[in-house]
Design an enzyme around this catalytic site. Structure first.
Site, PDB file in Angstrom:
ATOM      1  N   ARG A  40       0.824  -1.218   0.000  1.00 54.12           N
ATOM      2  CA  ARG A  40       0.000   0.000   0.000  1.00 54.12           C
ATOM      3  C   ARG A  40       0.857   1.267   0.000  1.00 54.12           C
ATOM      4  NH1 ARG A  40      -3.390   2.970   4.309  1.00 54.12           N
ATOM      5  NH2 ARG A  40      -5.196   3.750   3.158  1.00 54.12           N
ATOM      6  N   ILE A  66      -6.796   8.048  -0.790  1.00 47.68           N
ATOM      7  CA  ILE A  66      -6.707   6.590  -0.860  1.00 47.68           C
ATOM      8  C   ILE A  66      -7.544   6.091   0.308  1.00 47.68           C
ATOM      9  CG2 ILE A  66      -4.458   6.665   0.349  1.00 47.68           C
ATOM     10  CD1 ILE A  66      -3.835   3.942  -0.981  1.00 47.68           C
ATOM     11  N   SER A  67      -8.522   5.249   0.010  1.00 48.41           N
ATOM     12  CA  SER A  67      -9.505   4.858   1.025  1.00 48.41           C
ATOM     13  C   SER A  67      -8.869   4.100   2.176  1.00 48.41           C
ATOM     14  CB  SER A  67     -10.591   3.976   0.391  1.00 48.41           C
ATOM     15  OG  SER A  67     -11.389   4.722  -0.480  1.00 48.41           O
ATOM     16  N   GLN A  68      -9.549   4.171   3.313  1.00 48.78           N
ATOM     17  CA  GLN A  68      -9.173   3.376   4.479  1.00 48.78           C
ATOM     18  C   GLN A  68      -9.185   1.890   4.086  1.00 48.78           C
ATOM     19  OE1 GLN A  68     -12.005   4.026   7.586  1.00 48.78           O
ATOM     20  NE2 GLN A  68     -11.075   2.555   8.999  1.00 48.78           N
TER      21      GLN A  68
END
Length: 218
Positions: A40, A66-68
């Site tokens: 990530r 950037i999503s959780q």
């Protein structure tokens, strides 16, 4: 120029992240394995390297995020994805969600409306590893009728309403996972397309996404 390394420390942090996701209720082992496999920290500025595996969203270019990881895992789990299914993703963003789907062997068609983000993906370090992901610059509300019908559709932005053209581009029995609602909080829905063209709706938890906007941004 930035060098990309995936160290033992990064891998250890991912194992910790997967443990957190399990504790929060993610049970799909294929989703968890994909998240454990994908670096990530590659999707973020190197300044975030030390905190890239915390379970929270981070800013990227063009006012996007950037999503959780929990959100990515939650939406992906709701898709009930099978290998080789055709998936339409609306909102490429950082590309992390698309690559989670790609790691799970889906055939991914992902649309980004922000030209700058779309162009950045051309040189992204992991792009060549996933030939099963196709990137498009366009309006997510229009979908990709030429490439449909799709088995699954995933929307990674807050939709003000359910886009009818995206329902049309789904196979009968296909599923769409979409956060719907204006304002700070949206309700996660899963829609299953019926033989008559309507969609059966299931309602899940509340989340907070950046807005889904019509048109393209050059």
């Amino acid at each position: 120029m930035r060098t990309f390394e995936d160290t033992y420390r990064h891998k250890g942090l991912r194992m910790q992240l997967v443990k957190v996701l399990r504790e929060k209720g993610i049970t799909d082992e294929r989703v968890l394995t994909a998240i454990q496999n994908i670096p990530r920290h590659y999707f973020m500025d190197s300044a975030f390297d030390k905190i890239a595996y915390e379970d929270r969203a981070f800013p990227i270019a063009e006012g996007q995020t950037i999503s959780q990881p929990y959100t990515v895992a939650y939406q992906t789990q709701l898709l009930e994805l099978k290998p080789y299914e055709k998936v339409l993703e609306i909102g490429t963003g950082s590309g992390y969600q698309a690559i989670v789907l790609g790691e799970m062997q889906a055939q991914v068609f992902t649309i980004e409306r922000q030209k700058k983000l779309f162009d950045e993906h051309r040189k992204f370090v992991l792009r060549n590893k996933y030939p099963n992901i196709k990137y498009f610059y366009g309006d997510g509300f229009e979908g990709l009728p030429t490439f449909g019908p799709f088995d699954k559709v995933i929307i990674t932005a807050a939709a003000p309403y359910i886009p009818p053209k995206l329902i049309q581009q789904m196979k009968v029995g296909g599923k769409m996972v979409i956060p719907v609602g204006e304002g700070h909080v949206q309700r996660m829905l899963r829609l299953t397309k019926q033989a008559d063209g309507t969609a059966k709706e299931e309602v899940f938890e509340n989340f907070s996404f950046v807005p889904m906007v019509e048109g393209k941004n050059s």
